[in-house]
Design an enzyme around this catalytic site. Sequence first.
Site, mmCIF file in Angstrom:
data_model
loop_
_atom_site.group_PDB
_atom_site.id
_atom_site.type_symbol
_atom_site.label_atom_id
_atom_site.label_comp_id
_atom_site.label_asym_id
_atom_site.label_seq_id
_atom_site.Cartn_x
_atom_site.Cartn_y
_atom_site.Cartn_z
ATOM 1 N N ASP A 213 0.809 -1.220 0.000
ATOM 2 C CA ASP A 213 0.000 0.000 0.000
ATOM 3 C C ASP A 213 0.843 1.270 0.000
ATOM 4 O O ASP A 213 0.319 2.361 -0.176
ATOM 5 C CB ASP A 213 -0.939 -0.006 1.220
ATOM 6 N N SER A 234 -7.504 5.524 0.292
ATOM 7 C CA SER A 234 -7.845 4.239 -0.326
ATOM 8 C C SER A 234 -9.295 3.871 -0.050
ATOM 9 O O SER A 234 -9.808 4.096 1.050
ATOM 10 C CB SER A 234 -6.949 3.128 0.234
ATOM 11 N N GLN A 284 -5.972 -1.586 -6.433
ATOM 12 C CA GLN A 284 -6.564 -0.676 -5.453
ATOM 13 C C GLN A 284 -7.291 0.455 -6.169
ATOM 14 O O GLN A 284 -6.857 0.905 -7.229
ATOM 15 C CB GLN A 284 -5.476 -0.084 -4.552
#
Length: 299
Positions: A213, A234, A284
Amino acid sequence: GDLRSVLITSVLNLERLELDLFRGRHHWVPATQRLFGGQIVGQALVAAARAVRREEQVHSLHCYFVRAGDPKVPVLYEVERTSTGKSFSVRSVKAIQHGKPIFTCQASFQLSQESPVQHQFTMPAVPPPEELLTQEELIQKFLQNPNLAERYRKHLNKIQAEDVPIDIKPVNPPDIFCSEPQEPKQLFWVRARGYIGETDMKVHCCVAAYISDYAFLGTALLPHRQYRIKFMVSLDHSMWFHAPFRADHWMLYECESPWAGGCRGLVQGRLWRRDGVLAVTCAQEGVIRVEQTQNQSKL
């Protein structure tokens, strides 16, 4: 000193409160003062992995961030044993703060199975990590420039002060002084700081979830560097684990953004072992809001 990775000894070391209830604490909090998404994903996978047999390995996880995390309090991880089959087991995890879910996740685990059906993409040809500068060394190089504008200097000092437990070596670092649009692609060599060693593969997967991430969503911003970011967070995060790897060894993180629009951006990533084996695939989507300049305003 202790050479073990802080990701194992601290960040991903959950406290068991009950059979399927765990408490996680924080190590690194970004400048946004929101919890780092990779930490929540990694800790949730730790909790899920503790609810399956040792011989089962994670092959996929799918997560949603539903509320901003509060860095001032720990996170509770509640695991539900959704299904346990002969080959596959699914575990659902809910991350809770202040009595409300901030994150939900489903992770699927599989017993090892052989198959003649195999293929993968080819790893990009890039310089080895030994020939590249770390992110810290690049920042130090920029800071030595006497003509560096004060706002850039403050920004770089802020990044430098962050205690991120990841080693990063950008392959083609973007020019921080240039606001020209760039192709939405990034390549990094990444690894966990410290020693993890030969251990249950699920441990390395949890560390990779944390690493995956970091700077991921930023790939979608490269064609839009003329804008100042007002808000970026996110929305979801998915991972598929393909082959064994060591998260404390250098891996190439290939990131690209095929689309952005509607105040959202989509990014995809691949983690490659040094020997060219595709170890992990990630995806993502996140919210991206920017400030419009005077002549771009609709008013």
